[in-house]
Every structure is written in C-alpha cells, then in structure tokens.
Design a protein around this motif. Structure first.
Motif, PDB file in Angstrom:
ATOM      1  N   ILE A 339      41.490  37.724  49.802  1.00 33.83           N
ATOM      2  CA  ILE A 339      42.565  37.068  49.110  1.00 33.83           C
ATOM      3  C   ILE A 339      42.741  38.333  48.267  1.00 33.83           C
ATOM      4  CG2 ILE A 339      43.407  35.052  47.723  1.00 33.83           C
ATOM      5  CD1 ILE A 339      41.405  33.244  48.903  1.00 33.83           C
ATOM      6  N   ALA A 340      42.296  38.967  47.599  1.00 29.84           N
ATOM      7  CA  ALA A 340      42.558  39.765  46.167  1.00 29.84           C
ATOM      8  C   ALA A 340      43.071  41.218  46.988  1.00 29.84           C
ATOM      9  CB  ALA A 340      41.269  40.499  45.513  1.00 29.84           C
ATOM     10  N   LYS A 341      42.948  42.138  48.351  1.00 25.39           N
ATOM     11  CA  LYS A 341      43.648  42.377  48.891  1.00 25.39           C
ATOM     12  C   LYS A 341      44.999  42.036  49.300  1.00 25.39           C
ATOM     13  CE  LYS A 341      42.841  45.301  52.124  1.00 25.39           C
ATOM     14  NZ  LYS A 341      42.237  45.831  53.824  1.00 25.39           N
ATOM     15  N   GLN A 342      45.361  41.162  49.514  1.00 23.11           N
ATOM     16  CA  GLN A 342      46.686  39.946  50.080  1.00 23.11           C
ATOM     17  C   GLN A 342      47.564  40.010  48.460  1.00 23.11           C
ATOM     18  OE1 GLN A 342      45.570  36.175  52.588  1.00 23.11           O
ATOM     19  NE2 GLN A 342      44.145  38.146  54.174  1.00 23.11           N
ATOM     20  N   LEU A 343      46.728  39.819  47.669  1.00 20.21           N
ATOM     21  CA  LEU A 343      48.193  39.072  46.663  1.00 20.21           C
ATOM     22  C   LEU A 343      47.642  39.820  45.712  1.00 20.21           C
ATOM     23  CD1 LEU A 343      47.010  35.192  47.563  1.00 20.21           C
ATOM     24  CD2 LEU A 343      49.098  36.198  48.290  1.00 20.21           C
ATOM     25  N   LEU A 344      47.464  40.729  45.564  1.00 20.47           N
ATOM     26  CA  LEU A 344      47.088  42.411  44.715  1.00 20.47           C
ATOM     27  C   LEU A 344      48.281  42.116  43.662  1.00 20.47           C
ATOM     28  CD1 LEU A 344      44.651  43.499  42.930  1.00 20.47           C
ATOM     29  CD2 LEU A 344      45.612  45.946  43.436  1.00 20.47           C
ATOM     30  N   PHE A 345      48.863  42.499  44.094  1.00 16.39           N
ATOM     31  CA  PHE A 345      50.374  42.393  43.136  1.00 16.39           C
ATOM     32  C   PHE A 345      50.338  41.143  42.795  1.00 16.39           C
ATOM     33  CE2 PHE A 345      54.993  42.089  43.207  1.00 16.39           C
ATOM     34  CZ  PHE A 345      55.753  43.333  42.841  1.00 16.39           C
ATOM     35  N   PHE A 346      50.487  40.072  43.144  1.00 16.90           N
ATOM     36  CA  PHE A 346      50.395  38.764  41.979  1.00 16.90           C
ATOM     37  C   PHE A 346      49.731  39.066  40.969  1.00 16.90           C
ATOM     38  CE2 PHE A 346      52.275  38.105  45.761  1.00 16.90           C
ATOM     39  CZ  PHE A 346      53.417  38.016  45.499  1.00 16.90           C
ATOM     40  N   VAL A 347      48.749  39.577  40.646  1.00 10.41           N
ATOM     41  CA  VAL A 347      47.872  39.811  39.546  1.00 10.41           C
ATOM     42  C   VAL A 347      48.833  39.451  38.070  1.00 10.41           C
ATOM     43  CG1 VAL A 347      46.234  41.299  38.080  1.00 10.41           C
ATOM     44  CG2 VAL A 347      45.737  40.393  40.307  1.00 10.41           C
ATOM     45  N   PRO A 348      49.797  39.358  37.979  1.00 15.00           N
ATOM     46  CA  PRO A 348      49.556  39.654  36.887  1.00 15.00           C
ATOM     47  C   PRO A 348      50.522  37.941  36.572  1.00 15.00           C
ATOM     48  CG  PRO A 348      50.170  41.588  37.330  1.00 15.00           C
ATOM     49  CD  PRO A 348      50.406  41.361  38.256  1.00 15.00           C
ATOM     50  N   LEU A 349      51.108  37.589  37.414  1.00 12.95           N
ATOM     51  CA  LEU A 349      51.762  36.402  37.649  1.00 12.95           C
ATOM     52  C   LEU A 349      50.428  36.048  37.150  1.00 12.95           C
ATOM     53  CD1 LEU A 349      54.310  34.332  37.428  1.00 12.95           C
ATOM     54  CD2 LEU A 349      53.940  34.485  39.924  1.00 12.95           C
ATOM     55  N   ARG A 350      49.897  35.951  37.901  1.00 10.21           N
ATOM     56  CA  ARG A 350      48.505  35.051  38.185  1.00 10.21           C
ATOM     57  C   ARG A 350      47.620  34.972  36.309  1.00 10.21           C
ATOM     58  NH1 ARG A 350      45.253  31.207  37.320  1.00 10.21           N
ATOM     59  NH2 ARG A 350      43.612  30.196  38.572  1.00 10.21           N
ATOM     60  N   ASP A 351      48.178  36.140  35.633  1.00  8.98           N
ATOM     61  CA  ASP A 351      47.205  35.984  33.870  1.00  8.98           C
ATOM     62  C   ASP A 351      48.215  35.199  33.804  1.00  8.98           C
ATOM     63  OD1 ASP A 351      45.104  38.208  35.293  1.00  8.98           O
ATOM     64  OD2 ASP A 351      46.528  39.983  34.579  1.00  8.98           O
ATOM     65  N   CYS A 352      49.759  35.341  33.773  1.00 12.70           N
ATOM     66  CA  CYS A 352      50.872  34.549  33.307  1.00 12.70           C
ATOM     67  C   CYS A 352      49.971  32.708  33.020  1.00 12.70           C
ATOM     68  CB  CYS A 352      51.837  34.937  33.417  1.00 12.70           C
ATOM     69  SG  CYS A 352      52.684  36.298  33.212  1.00 12.70           S
ATOM     70  N   LEU A 353      49.962  32.799  34.211  1.00 13.50           N
ATOM     71  CA  LEU A 353      49.273  31.127  34.265  1.00 13.50           C
ATOM     72  C   LEU A 353      48.372  31.149  33.482  1.00 13.50           C
ATOM     73  CD1 LEU A 353      49.789  28.386  35.980  1.00 13.50           C
ATOM     74  CD2 LEU A 353      48.569  29.389  37.861  1.00 13.50           C
ATOM     75  N   SER A 354      46.980  31.915  33.985  1.00  9.19           N
ATOM     76  CA  SER A 354      46.275  31.394  32.954  1.00  9.19           C
ATOM     77  C   SER A 354      46.314  32.036  31.726  1.00  9.19           C
ATOM     78  CB  SER A 354      44.547  32.718  33.094  1.00  9.19           C
ATOM     79  OG  SER A 354      44.323  32.886  35.126  1.00  9.19           O
ATOM     80  N   PHE A 355      46.856  32.644  31.232  1.00  2.51           N
ATOM     81  CA  PHE A 355      47.450  32.381  29.216  1.00  2.51           C
ATOM     82  C   PHE A 355      47.778  31.031  29.258  1.00  2.51           C
ATOM     83  CE2 PHE A 355      50.628  33.452  25.965  1.00  2.51           C
ATOM     84  CZ  PHE A 355      49.365  33.926  25.443  1.00  2.51           C
ATOM     85  N   CYS A 356      48.893  30.417  30.243  1.00  2.00           N
ATOM     86  CA  CYS A 356      49.554  29.613  29.685  1.00  2.00           C
ATOM     87  C   CYS A 356      47.986  28.807  29.513  1.00  2.00           C
ATOM     88  CB  CYS A 356      50.808  29.071  30.910  1.00  2.00           C
ATOM     89  SG  CYS A 356      51.789  29.957  30.719  1.00  2.00           S
ATOM     90  N   LEU A 357      47.355  27.691  30.883  1.00  2.00           N
ATOM     91  CA  LEU A 357      46.296  26.997  30.622  1.00  2.00           C
ATOM     92  C   LEU A 357      45.445  27.023  28.934  1.00  2.00           C
ATOM     93  CD1 LEU A 357      46.104  27.125  34.087  1.00  2.00           C
ATOM     94  CD2 LEU A 357      47.015  25.203  33.153  1.00  2.00           C
ATOM     95  N   TRP A 358      45.198  28.412  29.077  1.00  5.76           N
ATOM     96  CA  TRP A 358      43.902  28.928  28.131  1.00  5.76           C
ATOM     97  C   TRP A 358      44.822  28.142  26.867  1.00  5.76           C
ATOM     98  CZ3 TRP A 358      45.695  32.647  23.659  1.00  5.76           C
ATOM     99  CH2 TRP A 358      44.102  32.665  22.990  1.00  5.76           C
TER     100      TRP A 358
END
Length: 389
Positions: A339-358
């Motif tokens: 999954i990390a290999k396939q979606l690596l490009f979207f890591v910053p977007l995932r970080d943004c979601l995590s930040f909002c949830l944090w």
C-alpha cells in the motif's frame, strides 16, 4: 502596525522551527530504521517452548478463515490455540469449528463465555479463554492478523532472556478498498516511524495488538487481565505495565500482516478519532509531541503566511523531500508494504488528514468501539457513556 509585524514574525518563526524540527524527526526515523533493520547474525531457533495462542474473535470479515488458519499451520513442535467469543450467536463460531475439522492434528479449542471482569469486551474475552491455557508462554494476536509458518519460532526467541517481559511485532496492512488503503497508508509511513524513534530515544514501553508474547508469570505480576479490563488501549497497557515493572519490551523483527476492512469514510474517521483520543489520555506528553511529526502541514502553512516566499519554498521542498525519503525507506523498502508503494505520492495528503484528526482529538472524551460508546478518563481508562458528548 508594530504589533501586526511582530505577530507575523512570531507565526513565521514558529512554523519555521516546527518544520525544521520535523526534518530532524524524519532524519532520525531513517537512522532508527537503519539501526533496527540492519542485518543480524543468523539465529538457530533452538528455543521452542510450548506455547498457547489466544485468539479473541468477534464477527467476520472477508479474510477471517485465512487469517485464523495461518495460526493453525505453524512450523512449531507444540502449541495450543484457543479461540473465544462472548456471543453464542457469533458467526465466527462456524469458522472456528471448520478450522477444528480442517486441522485435526492441532490442539484447537473454542470457548464461548459471556463472563465480564470489566468494561473492555476484548479483555473479558481474553480472560475467559486464558483460563484454559495449558502453557506458560502466551501469544495474543488479533483476529485480523495473518502470519506465515515461521511466525511462532521467531516471535518467542527473545523470551529466552529472563529480563524480557513482552515481545511485540510491527505490522503492515492489507486493504480491501481505497478507504482502508488510505487509512493503512499512515501505519507504515507515519505510525511505525514514530515507534522506531520512541524505541531509540526512550526504549519500548508499549505493545501492539498485532502480536503480544508474554509469560503467564509476567501477566500475573502486573495484576492479570483484571488490571487492564477497564482500558480501551489494552495492547498498550500490556507493554506499559511490564515495562514499569522493570521488564524489557522487545520489538520483534517479524512483520505481521494486518487485514484492514474499513469500508467507509465515517468508519475511517471513527477509527482514527478513537486512536488519537486514546493516545491523548494514555500518553498526554507523547500526544503533544506529535506536532513535531507534521512537517508537511507546517511547511504548507509557512508557505502560505510568507506568501510563497523563497524561504517558504525552501523549507517546504526540504521538508517534503525528507518526508518522502523516510516514508519510502521505512514503508516501502523495509516493511515491504504494498500500500505504501502504491500510494506513496499521497503521503502529504494523509499527513494533512492526520493533522486535522490530531487537532480534533484535543476535544471531547468519547469514543465508539464495536458499536458501543465509551468515555475516556486519565490514563486511558474507559467507562460506558451515558450522556451524549
């Protein structure tokens, strides 16, 4: 005007410091990963004591049979598997009965018992099935975990050292759809790097439900399952309490597969909110420290407040570059996470979601788990929710 300029300067400086601090965090996570995964001398695996595997089950998913069957097919001389549920109508009972039929040479038992010792239903289940354990060494693993045939012989090895109290395992996720894949992306690229950093700086003082290996004597010393029956983070407590008792907690090199079945965005948000809020109550200082892991977000803010200045771009490019390197090295190269290999490009977007949830996790004290609502209190203890939060 002076106050306005001073405010802008403070905001800019704060965002710059946060972003650069995060770069150091990413770099340190790379160092911690290289140290953890470096080649080690070949083990002989002579230590193979009898083991009891405790498998609490509740409901079904698409991979339940395959996940549970992987524990019945171990290359290990002597082990017992005890499956348990508190619901006599649980659909997983049929799966367990099929496993007993398909693996007649294995010592497999099914326990159905609704006795409760606390609020946490999983711990109640574990307590009931652990009463039937025949061996000193217990292996606890969630029902959504898949392992290969060499799993047992590898995860028990650290217990040959009497100073080791608990062994736990890193995990990578398999997803069923794009929603679960997006949730899983953070596990190997965000969560596990934080684990490696904590392990290097503070030592392991926690465990993961993916695998917890411990002796019954250690469990008894910390008060048994009764000591954690009113905590939602039971896996965390099974590492934390033995660490407080002076035992070493070992992070195994064996990586298990975690099958995520999150199907909808609301489910994803519910899971993540529960994790963030539980972390906030169980480890408040660690929760605050998560701000130093969101460099992709703080560098975006810095770029915005400096109106796309050269400084803003330099900080953003530097932060994002190191972030991608850390995510690739740990998630893709070391954990071999598809999954990390396939979606690596979207890591910053995932970080943004995590930040909002944090940020959201700072508010409220209620969580939903397996269709029930609970209230969190100091240390991560839970109680049934009676009033809406």
């Amino acid at each position: 005007m002076m106050n306005h300029s001073l405010t802008e300067y403070i905001v800019t400086a704060t965002l710059g410091i946060l972003s650069l601090s995060t770069v150091f965090f990413y770099l340190f996570s790379i160092y911690a990963a290289i140290e953890f995964f470096r080649p080690k001398p070949q083990k002989d695996f002579d230590f193979q004591p009898p083991v009891t595997i405790l498998k609490p089950v509740c409901g079904l998913d698409d991979n339940t049979y395959e996940n549970l069957a992987s524990f019945c097919n171990q290359d290990y001389p002597r082990y017992q598997i005890i499956f348990g549920t508190q619901d006599q109508n649980d659909p997983c009972i049929a799966i367990v009965k099929q496993l007993i039929q398909d693996f007649p040479m294995q010592d497999i038992r099914l326990i159905i018992n609704d006795r409760a010792i606390g609020v946490n239903p999983k711990v109640n289940n574990l307590y009931n099935i652990a009463l039937e354990a025949q061996h000193e060494i217990l292996v606890l693993a969630d029902s959504d975990i898949w392992v290969d045939a060499n799993y047992l012989k590898q995860v028990v090895q650290p217990l040959n050292d009497s100073t080791v109290g608990v062994v736990t395992c890193p995990y990578r996720s398999r997803s069923q759809n794009i929603v679960s894949a997006f949730e899983a992306l953070s596990l190997s690229t965000e969560f596990f790097p934080s684990v490696l950093v904590a392990r290097k700086l503070e030592g392991m003082a926690f465990a993961f439900g993916a695998t917890i290996v411990l002796k019954q004597s250690v469990l008894a010393e910390i008060g048994g399952f009764e000591a954690i029956a009113n905590y939602i983070g039971d896996d965390f407590q099974l590492g934390h309490l033995p660490a407080q008792a002076g035992y070493e907690i070992v992070l195994s090199e064996y990586v298990v597969d975690h099958v995520l079945t999150t199907a909808t965005v609301p489910q994803l948000l519910q899971h993540q909110t529960r994790w963030f809020r539980n972390t906030r109550f169980a480890r408040s200082s660690g929760y605050l420290g998560l701000i130093f892991t969101y460099g992709t977000v703080t560098s975006l803010f810095l770029l915005a407040v400096t109106q796309a200045s050269l400084l803003g771009w330099i900080v953003l490019i530097t932060t994002w570059t190191v972030r991608y390197i850390a995510a690739w090295l740990i998630g893709v190269y070391y954990l071999q996470d598809a999954i990390a290999k396939q979606l690596l490009f979207f890591v910053p977007l995932r970080d943004c979601l995590s930040f909002c949830l944090w940020c959201y996790g700072f508010f409220g004290n209620s969580v939903e788990w397996r269709g029930q609502k609970f209230q969190l209190s100091a240390g991560g203890a839970i109680s049934p929710q009676t009033d809406p939060q």
